[in-house]
Design a protein around this motif. Structure first.
Motif, PDB file in Angstrom:
ATOM      1  N   PHE A 131      -2.841  -2.022  -5.049  1.00 11.69           N
ATOM      2  CA  PHE A 131      -1.683  -1.290  -4.557  1.00 11.69           C
ATOM      3  C   PHE A 131      -0.594  -1.174  -5.620  1.00 11.69           C
ATOM      4  CE2 PHE A 131      -3.780  -3.589  -1.177  1.00 11.69           C
ATOM      5  CZ  PHE A 131      -3.989  -2.602  -0.229  1.00 11.69           C
ATOM      6  N   ALA A 134       4.185   0.733  -2.401  1.00 11.36           N
ATOM      7  CA  ALA A 134       3.722  -0.078  -1.262  1.00 11.36           C
ATOM      8  C   ALA A 134       4.830  -0.921  -0.657  1.00 11.36           C
ATOM      9  CB  ALA A 134       2.560  -0.962  -1.687  1.00 11.36           C
ATOM     10  N   THR A 135       5.772  -1.361  -1.476  1.00 13.89           N
ATOM     11  CA  THR A 135       6.809  -2.254  -0.957  1.00 13.89           C
ATOM     12  C   THR A 135       7.987  -1.507  -0.348  1.00 13.89           C
ATOM     13  OG1 THR A 135       7.758  -2.452  -3.168  1.00 13.89           O
ATOM     14  CG2 THR A 135       6.230  -4.176  -2.477  1.00 13.89           C
ATOM     15  N   ASN A 191       6.813  -3.962   6.425  1.00 14.61           N
ATOM     16  CA  ASN A 191       5.581  -4.700   6.723  1.00 14.61           C
ATOM     17  C   ASN A 191       4.928  -5.230   5.450  1.00 14.61           C
ATOM     18  OD1 ASN A 191       5.851  -4.238   9.434  1.00 14.61           O
ATOM     19  ND2 ASN A 191       4.504  -2.459   9.458  1.00 14.61           N
ATOM     20  N   THR A 192       4.902  -4.429   4.410  1.00 16.80           N
ATOM     21  CA  THR A 192       4.306  -4.868   3.151  1.00 16.80           C
ATOM     22  C   THR A 192       5.139  -5.954   2.504  1.00 16.80           C
ATOM     23  OG1 THR A 192       3.403  -2.651   2.824  1.00 16.80           O
ATOM     24  CG2 THR A 192       3.400  -4.108   0.923  1.00 16.80           C
ATOM     25  N   ARG A 193       6.440  -5.801   2.518  1.00 11.99           N
ATOM     26  CA  ARG A 193       7.316  -6.839   1.963  1.00 11.99           C
ATOM     27  C   ARG A 193       7.142  -8.145   2.725  1.00 11.99           C
ATOM     28  NH1 ARG A 193      11.052  -2.556   2.081  1.00 11.99           N
ATOM     29  NH2 ARG A 193      12.158  -3.571   3.783  1.00 11.99           N
ATOM     30  N   TYR A 204       4.437  -9.077   4.363  1.00 15.70           N
ATOM     31  CA  TYR A 204       3.103  -9.578   4.024  1.00 15.70           C
ATOM     32  C   TYR A 204       3.138 -10.339   2.704  1.00 15.70           C
ATOM     33  CZ  TYR A 204      -1.726  -9.491   2.407  1.00 15.70           C
ATOM     34  OH  TYR A 204      -2.948  -9.854   1.916  1.00 15.70           O
TER      35      TYR A 204
END
Length: 85
Positions: free
Chosen positions: A20, A25-26, A30-32, A34
């Motif tokens: 990614f 992505a960040t 949700n990604t942050r 994760y």
């Protein structure tokens, strides 16, 4: 086959779940969350302390996810996964 993430870090290509771009992505919370959770669990490995370009999610032998943060771009890593030796 193996994928070189930078410096002395090499992973098996068959263990890769996803590659990614860290900038795109960040954007989502949700990604942050994760990445924060994986770091808190001790399952986040920083390959370089330079400005990160991507992160790679892999599965270990037990099936747990490990995140590698690399200074290399996602495009560079994707090209390396397509190379045939």
């Amino acid at each position: 086959m193996f994928l070189h993430l930078g410096y002395e870090t090499v992973i098996r290509k068959k263990d890769i779940i996803g590659i990614f771009d860290i900038d795109t992505a960040t954007v989502t919370k949700n990604t942050r969350d994760y990445l924060f959770r994986k770091e808190k669990e001790g399952r986040c490995i920083t390959v370089s302390y330079e400005l990160p370009g991507s992160f790679v999610v892999c599965a270990d032998k037990e099936g747990n996810e490990i995140v590698y943060i690399s200074r290399l771009s996602a495009a560079t890593l994707l090209k390396r996964t397509e190379e045939v030796f």
